[in-house]
Design an enzyme around this catalytic site. Structure first.
Site, short mmCIF file in Angstrom:
data_model
loop_
_atom_site.label_atom_id
_atom_site.label_comp_id
_atom_site.label_asym_id
_atom_site.label_seq_id
_atom_site.Cartn_x
_atom_site.Cartn_y
_atom_site.Cartn_z
N CYS A 2 0.87 -1.18 0.00
CA CYS A 2 0.00 0.00 0.00
C CYS A 2 0.90 1.22 0.00
CB CYS A 2 -0.84 0.06 1.27
SG CYS A 2 -1.85 -1.40 1.55
N ARG A 27 1.43 1.34 -5.92
CA ARG A 27 1.57 0.41 -4.80
C ARG A 27 0.24 -0.25 -4.42
NH1 ARG A 27 6.27 1.16 -2.21
NH2 ARG A 27 5.45 0.16 -0.35
N TRP A 74 -3.81 -1.70 -1.22
CA TRP A 74 -3.80 -2.95 -1.96
C TRP A 74 -4.17 -4.00 -0.93
CZ3 TRP A 74 -1.26 -7.71 -2.36
CH2 TRP A 74 -1.45 -8.36 -3.59
N ASN A 100 1.01 0.48 5.94
CA ASN A 100 1.41 -0.40 4.85
C ASN A 100 2.14 -1.58 5.48
OD1 ASN A 100 2.48 -1.63 2.53
ND2 ASN A 100 4.27 -0.30 2.55
N GLY A 101 1.68 -2.80 5.19
CA GLY A 101 2.32 -3.98 5.75
C GLY A 101 1.28 -4.95 6.27
N GLU A 481 7.80 -22.55 -18.79
CA GLU A 481 7.68 -21.18 -18.28
C GLU A 481 8.85 -20.31 -18.78
OE1 GLU A 481 5.56 -19.31 -17.19
OE2 GLU A 481 6.55 -17.72 -16.09
N LYS A 485 8.45 -16.97 -21.10
CA LYS A 485 9.03 -15.67 -20.70
C LYS A 485 9.84 -15.10 -21.86
CE LYS A 485 7.32 -14.92 -18.08
NZ LYS A 485 6.27 -15.27 -17.18
N GLU A 488 7.62 -14.04 -24.97
CA GLU A 488 6.69 -12.92 -24.81
C GLU A 488 7.38 -11.56 -24.70
OE1 GLU A 488 5.47 -13.53 -20.07
OE2 GLU A 488 4.00 -12.67 -21.42
N HIS A 504 11.40 -38.15 -30.95
CA HIS A 504 10.14 -38.44 -31.65
C HIS A 504 9.80 -37.31 -32.62
CE1 HIS A 504 9.55 -41.95 -29.19
NE2 HIS A 504 9.89 -41.22 -28.13
N LYS A 603 -1.81 -7.03 -19.40
CA LYS A 603 -1.55 -7.64 -18.10
C LYS A 603 -2.70 -8.56 -17.69
CE LYS A 603 0.75 -8.46 -14.41
NZ LYS A 603 1.79 -9.48 -14.60
#
Ligand code: M6R
Length: 608
Positions: A2, A27, A74, A100-101, A481, A485, A488, A504, A603
């Protein structure tokens, strides 16, 4: 994550509070609020939604006062709502706090304060703070905050104002950032420097457990024992844009570096050195768990790759059959679901259209649904039966990094929780697994520190048109993955293959100079991987190999080896993905690509 701000000076606080928060919206932005004191009266305006909503609100009903605090949220504890938005107050409405936390022991503090007659109106952890300060208040706000902080476990950056001492703003931090801005007769606190850069370039960068008292006369700093301390003023020379990325060139790089903390946060209060895995978020009884005949894990993109690792962990530990599917396929293929099926939907944003549709399909077919998501109050979080959050903080770069590693952690936690309830692992095994798991943040940190070899490999190979990734078992899942990465963000064509499948078909693509990334962390498959590597080097492939420290045999067969700190094979993906993220990042930057906003991507994919 936050953002907090605070102001004391001769001007009305509101204008700075809104402006400062606008610089901290990165944030978090699910609700916002400000508080100020005027003539001994505390007024607060807060609301769910973006800061723009709050700004409109206070235009009509200004918050008056020359001392004030503000917050952009957040959500972690308690869904995004007007009520859960900060600032929060004590039950007497005399003390107001922004935070914040996460206060990890808030439940025990809440219980303790309740026994002393305190009442609570929100679902937040933060609400215990103003009440705790109130409990300790005996004529000095600073002393009361110091005493309250001594009781609080977890992380915090807080700003406090009180009608009892309307000419003072107190702030303190522990494991969440906080700075103090110093101007002529005006003083500020903020989570991050950009919030104050329009006002001053002179700041104090607070260290853990340093308390500040801001009055019109200036700023005083104190230790946790209440002794006054001195600190050097830091003069900011860089611009605001860079600072929002904490000095990193891109959000992706910043988020890669945030992984040790994000992983630690995701394990907080769930995986502890002593005792069982705690999962209050999931309300499945032992009987319900024993009744599960099958688990579907459904997701898209990176989250799907985390699901593949989840399958391995659940089948290995909890002995329940698991199927993993991409949401866009699952939703249209008439999957066999009934009330004995458990469905796990993984989604960073919690808004991906296909994943949401898959969730609804599962629920309509009477499946219990668990969401693994990073965004509190998102559609997937709201519609699932149970939610297990990843505490990664906002992920801004389109390419998922810290969301992936924290999704892995949540999947391990689910697997261990099911295994514990089904008694498919012994107490001793659980202890050993937890020990290794708790060591992961430090090992990730270790890997991030040494990136020169990856940088060099990227510099020598970024002009290639195709790069292949191979692996077996979990290494194959990580290869997928790593390959995603790379493609993209760097637009280099890339595929991941199960190494045993090479002969194969795919091996036909290998010729002199073809670049292959070969993952070989899985001990029981190590020799087989070495044979697969031999098959491709014989045909001219240039190989970057990955293995655990001590497994040096691989060095004879590859061009470069990247050794990964030793951990349980099951946890290798958490470590081996880090250099692959860095490899993609460096290749993309060398090619001059827009790393944080790659072409054609968004996103959050909220359309089919
Ligand atoms: O928000 P979600 O986790 O549901 O998003 C799923 C995918 O769109 C996402 O993981 C995507 O693949 C990332 N850009 C990969 O880095």
């Amino acid at each position: 994550m936050c953002g907090v701000v605070g102001y004391i000076g001769k001007k009305q606080a509101q204008s700075f509070l809104i402006e400062g928060l606008s610089k901290l919206e990165y944030r978090g932005y699910d609700s916002a609020g400000i508080a100020a004191i005027d003539n001994g009266t505390l007024s607060i305006v807060k609301c769910k939604g973006r800061l723009a909503g709050l700004a409109d609100k206070v235009k009509e009903n200004p918050v008056k006062g020359t001392i004030g605090i503000g917050h952009t949220r957040w959500a972690t504890h308690g869904e995004p709502s007007d009520l859960n938005a900060h600032p929060h107050t004590n039950c007497k409405n005399t003390i107001s706090v922004v935070h914040n936390g996460i206060i990890e022991n808030y439940l025990s503090i809440k219980e303790w304060l309740s026994s002393k007659g305190y009442t609570f109106k929100t679902e937040t952890d933060t609400e215990v703070i103003p009440n705790l300060i109130d409990y300790y208040y005996e004529g000095s706000l600073l002393d009361a905050v110091i005493k309250a902080a001594a009781k609080m476990e977890g992380s915090y950056a807080i700003g406090v104002i009180s009608t009892e001492e309307p000419d003072k703003l107190i702030a303190v931090r522990k494991d969440s950032p906080l700075i103090v801005g110093l101007a002529d007769g005006e003083y500020y606190v903020a989570s991050d420097i950009p919030a104050v850069l329009n006002k001053t370039r002179d700041v104090y960068l607070l260290d853990n457990k340093e308390f500040v008292e801001l009055t019109l006369d200036g700023v005083k700093l104190f230790s946790e024992y209440g002794e006054e301390i001195k600190k050097d003023v830091y003069h900011v020379t860089w611009n605001a844009d860079a600072a929002e990325k904490d000095g990193y060139e891109h959000f992706m790089l910043k988020e890669i570096h945030e992984q040790p903390k994000a992983i630690k946060n995701t394990m907080t209060s769930r995986v502890m050195p002593e005792g069982e895995i705690k999962l209050d978020d999931i309300r499945l009884t032992k009987e319900e768990i024993e009744n599960i005949s099958k688990i579907y894990i459904v997701a898209c993109g990176t989250a799907y790759h985390a699901g593949l690792v989840g399958r391995y962990a659940i089948e290995k530990l909890a002995k329940i059959p698991v199927e993993v599917d991409v949401a866009s396929e699952f939703r249209y293929r008439d999957p066999l679901i009934d009330d004995k099926t458990l469905t796990i939907i993984i989604s960073q944003s919690g808004e991906t259209a296909d994943s949401l549709a898959a969730l609804r399909l599962a629920k309509d077919s009477n499946s219990r649904v668990i969401a693994v998501t990073n965004v509190v109050g998102s559609s997937i979080a709201r519609e699932a039966d149970d939610v297990l959050y990843t505490w990664a903080g906002p992920e801004i770069a389109v390419a998922s990094t810290k969301a992936y590693t924290t999704q892995l952690i949540d999947m391990y936690i689910i697997a261990l929780y099911l295994a514990q309830r089904k008694e498919t692992i012994s107490k001793l095994e659980l202890e050993q697994i937890k020990k290794e798991m708790l060591a992961l943040p430090e090992k990730v940190e270790e890997i991030i520190k040494v990136k020169e070899d990856i940088q060099k490999f990227a510099a020598n190979n970024y002009m290639h048109k195709d790069i292949f990734f191979i692996g077996r078992g979990l290494d194959y899942n990580v290869s997928m993955e790593g390959s995603l990465k790379l493609k993209e963000i760097s637009y280099i064509h890339s595929e991941a293959y199960a190494a045993g499948e090479l002969k194969h078909g795919p091996i036909a693509l290998i010729e002199k100079g073809t670049v292959v990334v070969a993952m070989a962390t899985q001990e029981y498959l190590y020799d087989k991987m070495l044979s697969n590597i031999k098959e491709i080097t014989t045909r001219g492939a240039k190989v970057l190999g990955f293995a655990f420290e001590g497994h040096t045999e691989i060095a004879k067969s590859v061009d470069i080896v990247k050794y990964i700190p030793k951990t349980l094979e099951m946890f290798a993906p958490v470590l081996s993905i880090i250099p692959l993220q860095l490899l993609a990042y460096y290749m993309a930057t060398l090619k001059g690509c827009d790393v944080d906003k790659p072409r054609n991507l968004a996103k959050s994919v909220t359309v089919e």
